[in-house]
Design a protein around this motif. Structure first.
Motif, short mmCIF file in Angstrom:
data_model
loop_
_atom_site.label_atom_id
_atom_site.label_comp_id
_atom_site.label_asym_id
_atom_site.label_seq_id
_atom_site.Cartn_x
_atom_site.Cartn_y
_atom_site.Cartn_z
N GLU A 103 0.95 -1.32 0.24
CA GLU A 103 0.01 0.05 0.05
C GLU A 103 0.97 1.41 0.03
OE1 GLU A 103 -2.52 -0.23 3.47
OE2 GLU A 103 -3.94 -1.87 2.52
N HIS A 104 1.87 1.27 0.76
CA HIS A 104 2.59 2.66 0.96
C HIS A 104 4.22 2.45 0.63
CE1 HIS A 104 -0.74 3.83 3.33
NE2 HIS A 104 -0.67 2.95 4.05
N GLY A 105 4.78 1.27 0.33
CA GLY A 105 6.02 1.06 -0.18
C GLY A 105 6.73 1.22 1.09
N TYR A 106 8.17 0.88 1.09
CA TYR A 106 9.12 0.98 2.25
C TYR A 106 9.03 2.10 2.90
CZ TYR A 106 13.15 0.41 4.93
OH TYR A 106 14.11 0.24 6.10
N PRO A 107 9.03 3.27 2.09
CA PRO A 107 9.31 4.61 2.99
C PRO A 107 8.03 5.18 3.73
CG PRO A 107 10.10 4.97 0.60
CD PRO A 107 9.43 3.70 0.74
N GLY A 108 7.01 4.46 3.23
CA GLY A 108 5.87 5.04 3.79
C GLY A 108 5.42 3.81 5.06
N ILE A 120 11.57 -1.09 11.85
CA ILE A 120 11.04 -1.35 10.45
C ILE A 120 11.90 -2.36 9.74
CG2 ILE A 120 10.65 -0.54 8.17
CD1 ILE A 120 8.24 -0.26 9.79
N GLU A 121 13.14 -2.15 10.07
CA GLU A 121 14.23 -2.90 9.31
C GLU A 121 14.35 -4.33 9.76
OE1 GLU A 121 17.98 -0.88 9.59
OE2 GLU A 121 17.79 -0.02 7.78
N GLY A 122 14.08 -4.57 11.24
CA GLY A 122 13.97 -5.65 11.64
C GLY A 122 13.01 -6.30 11.26
N LEU A 123 11.69 -5.77 11.05
CA LEU A 123 10.25 -6.50 10.72
C LEU A 123 10.53 -6.89 9.20
CD1 LEU A 123 7.93 -3.66 12.27
CD2 LEU A 123 7.99 -6.24 12.74
N LEU A 124 11.02 -5.94 8.43
CA LEU A 124 11.31 -6.36 6.92
C LEU A 124 12.23 -7.77 6.83
CD1 LEU A 124 10.54 -6.17 4.16
CD2 LEU A 124 12.55 -4.20 3.98
#
Length: 214
Positions: free
Chosen positions: A34-39, A63-67
């Motif tokens: 929906e928003h891409g990585y930056p969003g 976010i980095e750990g989640l990805l």
């Protein structure tokens, strides 16, 4: 680090924790689409996974750990490469699957966002590298079977073959930003098949060619 010494989000427990991890994974993929990585935000993942954001920060760090854990979890699936009975059919199927994953509107948004994230986050890049290394390792069996059937020379570099099939597709998608389609996927598979049959992917020693020295 967790009490076990593992990085946040890298454990593979079962039961309720596994369900929580899967819910977080699904929320991350939806958010990327929906928003891409930056969003993508921790708040978004918390809202869509039902996991409190303090828990997300504690277990995954952000976010980095989640990805990274999303990619790690994707690598734990039971996907197997095609087995059509011929190297030609297997390479064609692999190429088409790679193309479909980035051109099907229902599939493309999240993986495209993950690729983009790898250019912005070192941890995401490392996770993506590990994911594809494992994926290509599974795909090598199509080449090993071909060698056993006599369709490919002994000593054929299976890893190089399966990477070569998707390389032109990824180049167009992410470097030159050109469209791809099933015909282009078939063309890539046909070109790699011809190179395999010609011995282009076989080591010099295995192919009986003289090995050049300095």
């Amino acid at each position: 680090m967790t009490e076990s010494g593992s990085a946040p989000g890298t454990l593979r427990p079962g039961g309720r924790t596994a369900r929580t991890r899967a819910a977080v994974r699904d929320a991350v993929l939806t958010g990327l689409g929906e928003h891409g990585y930056p969003g993508l935000t921790v708040e978004y993942v918390a809202e869509h996974s039902g996991v409190h954001k303090t828990t997300l920060y504690r277990r995954w760090g952000g976010i980095e750990g989640l990805l990274a854990d999303t990619l790690d979890l994707a690598g734990e699936d039971d996907w197997s490469p095609p087995d059509t009975g011929s190297l030609e059919g297997d390479l064609r199927a692999l190429a088409r699957e790679a193309a479909d994953s980035f051109t099907d509107p229902g599939q493309a948004a999240a993986p495209t966002a993950i690729i983009a994230a790898a250019f912005q986050s070192r941890r995401a890049a490392d996770a993506l590298h590990a994911f594809y290394a494992e994926r290509f390792s599974r795909c090598e069996r199509v080449v090993h079977r071909a060698v056993e059937r006599g369709e490919a020379p002994a000593g054929t570099d299976a890893g190089a073959v399966v990477r070569a099939v998707s390389a032109p597709l990824y180049f167009r998608l992410f470097i030159t930003r050109e469209p791809i389609d099933p015909a282009l996927a078939d063309q890539s598979a046909t070109a790699v098949l011809a190179a395999v049959r010609a011995g282009a992917f076989a080591s010099a020693r295995a192919a009986g060619r003289p090995v050049m020295s300095g």
